[in-house]
Scaffold this motif. Structure first.
Motif, PDB file in Angstrom:
ATOM      1  N   ASN A  69      46.930  30.580  40.753  1.00 20.34           N
ATOM      2  CA  ASN A  69      47.323  29.365  41.463  1.00 20.34           C
ATOM      3  C   ASN A  69      48.461  29.533  42.463  1.00 20.34           C
ATOM      4  N   VAL A  70      49.109  30.686  42.491  1.00 23.03           N
ATOM      5  CA  VAL A  70      50.152  30.891  43.495  1.00 23.03           C
ATOM      6  C   VAL A  70      49.479  31.419  44.754  1.00 23.03           C
ATOM      7  N   GLY A  71      49.132  30.505  45.640  1.00 23.97           N
ATOM      8  CA  GLY A  71      48.398  30.866  46.846  1.00 23.97           C
ATOM      9  C   GLY A  71      49.093  30.450  48.124  1.00 23.97           C
ATOM     10  N   ILE A  72      50.423  30.371  48.094  1.00 26.91           N
ATOM     11  CA  ILE A  72      51.154  29.969  49.303  1.00 26.91           C
ATOM     12  C   ILE A  72      50.896  30.965  50.436  1.00 26.91           C
ATOM     13  N   LEU A  73      50.982  32.261  50.127  1.00 25.54           N
ATOM     14  CA  LEU A  73      50.740  33.268  51.177  1.00 25.54           C
ATOM     15  C   LEU A  73      49.317  33.200  51.731  1.00 25.54           C
ATOM     16  N   PRO A  74      48.278  33.110  50.876  1.00 22.10           N
ATOM     17  CA  PRO A  74      46.937  32.925  51.433  1.00 22.10           C
ATOM     18  C   PRO A  74      46.820  31.673  52.284  1.00 22.10           C
ATOM     19  N   ILE A 118      48.356  25.602  52.985  1.00 23.50           N
ATOM     20  CA  ILE A 118      49.672  25.749  52.364  1.00 23.50           C
ATOM     21  C   ILE A 118      49.943  24.587  51.410  1.00 23.50           C
ATOM     22  N   ILE A 119      49.648  23.366  51.860  1.00 25.99           N
ATOM     23  CA  ILE A 119      49.923  22.183  51.040  1.00 25.99           C
ATOM     24  C   ILE A 119      49.076  22.194  49.776  1.00 25.99           C
ATOM     25  N   PHE A 120      47.809  22.531  49.921  1.00 27.55           N
ATOM     26  CA  PHE A 120      46.900  22.597  48.779  1.00 27.55           C
ATOM     27  C   PHE A 120      47.385  23.622  47.757  1.00 27.55           C
ATOM     28  N   ASN A 121      47.807  24.773  48.228  1.00 26.14           N
ATOM     29  CA  ASN A 121      48.256  25.809  47.303  1.00 26.14           C
ATOM     30  C   ASN A 121      49.594  25.479  46.670  1.00 26.14           C
ATOM     31  N   ALA A 143      49.901  43.228  36.295  1.00 26.95           N
ATOM     32  CA  ALA A 143      48.522  43.534  36.683  1.00 26.95           C
ATOM     33  C   ALA A 143      47.631  42.313  36.582  1.00 26.95           C
ATOM     34  N   LEU A 144      47.832  41.494  35.546  1.00 27.05           N
ATOM     35  CA  LEU A 144      47.029  40.292  35.395  1.00 27.05           C
ATOM     36  C   LEU A 144      47.358  39.279  36.490  1.00 27.05           C
ATOM     37  N   CYS A 145      48.631  39.197  36.874  1.00 28.58           N
ATOM     38  CA  CYS A 145      49.015  38.331  38.001  1.00 28.58           C
ATOM     39  C   CYS A 145      48.313  38.763  39.288  1.00 28.58           C
ATOM     40  N   VAL A 146      48.342  40.057  39.549  1.00 33.48           N
ATOM     41  CA  VAL A 146      47.727  40.590  40.775  1.00 33.48           C
ATOM     42  C   VAL A 146      46.220  40.363  40.756  1.00 33.48           C
ATOM     43  N   ALA A 147      45.600  40.630  39.603  1.00 34.57           N
ATOM     44  CA  ALA A 147      44.145  40.506  39.494  1.00 34.57           C
ATOM     45  C   ALA A 147      43.686  39.076  39.759  1.00 34.57           C
ATOM     46  N   THR A 148      44.312  38.115  39.095  1.00 34.16           N
ATOM     47  CA  THR A 148      43.868  36.731  39.245  1.00 34.16           C
ATOM     48  C   THR A 148      44.348  36.103  40.545  1.00 34.16           C
ATOM     49  N   ASN A 149      45.310  36.743  41.238  1.00 32.34           N
ATOM     50  CA  ASN A 149      45.700  36.229  42.548  1.00 32.34           C
ATOM     51  C   ASN A 149      44.560  36.363  43.551  1.00 32.34           C
ATOM     52  N   SER A 184      41.710  35.314  42.956  1.00 29.60           N
ATOM     53  CA  SER A 184      41.073  34.004  42.843  1.00 29.60           C
ATOM     54  C   SER A 184      41.692  33.012  43.819  1.00 29.60           C
ATOM     55  N   ALA A 185      43.025  33.032  43.929  1.00 27.23           N
ATOM     56  CA  ALA A 185      43.702  32.133  44.864  1.00 27.23           C
ATOM     57  C   ALA A 185      43.297  32.430  46.299  1.00 27.23           C
ATOM     58  N   ARG A 186      43.156  33.699  46.630  1.00 28.21           N
ATOM     59  CA  ARG A 186      42.775  34.074  47.995  1.00 28.21           C
ATOM     60  C   ARG A 186      41.334  33.678  48.305  1.00 28.21           C
ATOM     61  N   PHE A 187      40.426  33.956  47.371  1.00 28.68           N
ATOM     62  CA  PHE A 187      39.023  33.603  47.596  1.00 28.68           C
ATOM     63  C   PHE A 187      38.856  32.093  47.766  1.00 28.68           C
ATOM     64  N   SER A 188      39.393  31.331  46.817  1.00 34.22           N
ATOM     65  CA  SER A 188      39.168  29.878  46.824  1.00 34.22           C
ATOM     66  C   SER A 188      39.872  29.206  48.000  1.00 34.22           C
ATOM     67  N   THR A 189      41.064  29.691  48.365  1.00 30.40           N
ATOM     68  CA  THR A 189      41.772  29.097  49.507  1.00 30.40           C
ATOM     69  C   THR A 189      40.981  29.280  50.789  1.00 30.40           C
ATOM     70  N   VAL A 190      40.498  30.486  51.022  1.00 29.78           N
ATOM     71  CA  VAL A 190      39.772  30.763  52.262  1.00 29.78           C
ATOM     72  C   VAL A 190      38.507  29.929  52.363  1.00 29.78           C
TER      73      VAL A 190
END
Length: 578
Positions: free
Chosen positions: A61-66, A489-492, A112-118, A120-126
């Motif tokens: 869920n931390v997708g501010i950068l994406p 940005i707002i959504f994330n 590693a788990l943070c990086v892996a599931t991040n 998900s944030a990139r895919f769904s945001t895009v």
């Protein structure tokens, strides 16, 4: 930036590819499938396991950068970074669970788990940002469809886990490390920004209806096959046949661009919406209207009644113009709700924080149950907890689709629109559905706490529906209040409510209480209703507070919906020109 003719195949090809990427983005929902392996193979206690669940939710869920990168880079770049994060993060977890590498430190697995599931944030945001910009007049429907498929992803992975991977946690992690990035690279070039179509395109409504129907069929199919596989022993050929049918159902949305290829419609009747891709505040000239520009929002009687609403947001336009003429004011006016906000402009609004808090309560409490679903099932005597995950996934899908697409269809059947109307004059904002969902969640948590025989599956189903509604309502509400220009940005930022809730309610509350009860029983796996009872009672109280906040938010933003949906149909607001 790629600019295409409105109403052509590329937006629908992108939506079909987005469905697969949303399934890929659901990789974070797999935590209950391999969490028991982390606990048994690596010897973690429940508190350590719940903190890994927090890492899972932070990454997801931390997708501010994406969100920022969506406005600076083409979608394929962000998707490629997500694929690499998925490969590296799940690769480390596979090395640990398969014992290929011994004694990896706990902190490394957490990162590693943070990086892996991040990923998900990139895919769904895009996919969400790109497709909502490609279909801005159907953003509630698009959000419901994509979030619905995202909700089904857990059931899809469960099917793969049980059929192809033979319930092996190490094989699942290897599949996530290799299979998900490969899927991303296959689909990422099809997701691209397009100039949205304008006008009444009856075919578009039919296409959305077909996609929604296909998702419902897929959801019912996954639930049926999962229950069937749990009840009776099926042969390997039958199980693989089920898997092939699932893949075919996932390909159903791609039938729309195929149909458009063989049966093209007359595009001369359709113009473009007059929008630059990624923004709702610039007009671009369409192919046949080079000398024409029209305002996107025409005055209406309902807008004239909003004087108090506008004055509360900024000084009157006349006073501002006079002040600027005299040189007293050089600043451009602040955006009004419904215009395009930057994240800094949105964060000074009370509505922004009310929406965040309501969403935080709904998903933060729900994800606590999701992260501990396997342990909740075991504590209540359920041996095979995969069916609980599939049930939650299907009902999560129902809530997401129902909160977005199905609500729009129901409203249309009642001669209404995206919001409910009383004679098309009094609108009720979407957030009223968040209120209803949280009231049901109070009852659901009390049902979990009672631990009455036979209620576990019903409570899981109800919670899944309410959890899904929070997602599908928050997404279009944020875009309607604060615009699409900086929506990523707002959504994330709103999504941060999920890991925050996981940390407070799952990591600090549920895991701590579980370990205390397990210590009383002198076992590592707690058994009985006392393992989570206090946790569920606290979550019910939290949802009570969320219900009150949701009512306050609904009353505050009602004038915004009167403005945006004046006359019974969505109108894009005029630019704020900030």
């Amino acid at each position: 930036m790629v600019t295409l003719k409105g109403g052509t195949r590329p937006p629908w090809v992108g939506l079909g590819a987005a469905v697969w990427l949303q399934i890929a983005a659901g990789n974070a929902y797999n935590f209950p499938l391999y969490s028991h392996a982390l606990k048994s193979v690596l010897g973690f206690n429940q508190h350590q396991l719940t903190m890994l669940g927090v890492a899972n939710d932070i990454g997801e869920n931390v997708g501010i950068l994406p969100g920022i990168f969506c406005n600076k880079f083409p979608p394929w770049v962000v998707l490629a970074v997500g694929a690499f994060a998925c490969f590296s993060g799940y690769g480390v977890l596979w090395l640990a669970v398969s014992r290929t590498v011994e004694s990896l430190p706990y902190w490394l697995l957490w990162v590693a788990l943070c990086v892996a599931t991040n990923s998900s944030a990139r895919f769904s945001t895009v996919v969400l940002v790109t497709n909502m910009r490609n279909f801005p007049l159907s953003r509630g429907t698009v959000a419901g469809i994509l979030k619905g498929y995202g909700g089904l992803s857990a059931a899809v992975y469960t099917e793969i886990y049980s059929v192809s991977l033979h319930n092996s946690s190490s094989k699942l992690l290897l599949f996530l490390a290799l299979g998900v990035p490969m899927l991303c690279f296959l689909m990422m070039c099809f997701v691209r920004p397009c100039t949205p179509a304008s006008g009444d395109d009856s075919a578009e409504h039919g296409h959305f209806l077909f996609t929604e129907a296909a998702s419902v069929v897929l959801g019912l199919y996954l639930l049926t096959t999962t229950i069937l596989g749990d009840m009776i022993s099926l042969s390997a050929p039958i199980r693989y046949t089920f898997l092939v049918i699932m893949v075919l159902l996932l390909m159903a949305p791609l039938a729309i661009p195929v149909k458009m290829t063989f049966y093209p419609s007359d595009r001369r009747k359709l113009g473009t919406l007059g929008l630059q891709v990624g923004s709702s505040d610039h007009l671009v000239q369409g192919e046949n209207n080079a000398d024409k520009t029209e305002p996107l929002l025409t005055p209406s009687s309902s807008v004239s009644d909003l004087g108090g609403f506008h004055k509360s947001d900024s000084v009157s336009d006349v006073d501002m113009l006079l002040a600027e003429g005299e040189g007293a004011v050089k600043k451009k006016r602040r955006p009004r709700r419904g215009d395009d906000f930057s994240i800094s402009e949105a964060m000074v609004k009370a509505d922004f924080w009310l929406l965040f808090l309501v969403y935080f309560v709904g998903v933060g409490s729900g994800v606590t149950v999701l992260n501990n679903l396997a342990q909740i099932g075991i504590a209540q005597g359920v041996q095979d907890t995969t069916i609980l995950l599939s049930l939650f996934s299907f009902c999560n899908f129902v809530g997401r689709l129902g909160g977005g697409a199905v609500l729009n269809i129901l409203s249309a059947l009642l001669a209404l629109d995206v919001c409910f109307y009383d004679c098309r004059s009094k609108t009720i904002p979407r957030t009223v559905w968040m209120t209803c969902a949280q009231v049901v969640m109070i009852f659901t948590y009390l049902l979990f706490a009672s631990a009455v025989d036979g209620t576990l599956y019903a409570a899981t189903a109800l919670l899944g529906i309410c959890y899904g509604v929070q997602f599908s309502i928050m997404v279009p509400t944020a875009s309607e209040l604060f615009g699409l220009k900086h929506f990523g940005i707002i959504f994330n930022f709103m999504l941060l409510g999920n890991p925050l809730g996981a940390f407070l309610f799952s990591g600090l509350l549920a895991g701590y209480i579980y370990d205390i009860e397990a210590a009383k029983q002198h076992v590592t796996s707690c058994l009985g209703p006392s393992c989570f009872r206090l946790t569920f009672l606290v979550l019910a109280s939290i949802c009570g507070m969320g219900t009150v906040l949701s009512i306050v938010l609904t009353k505050r933003i009602k004038p915004v919906y009167q403005m945006l949906y004046a006359g019974g149909s969505f109108r894009l607001p005029q630019s704020s020109n900030h």
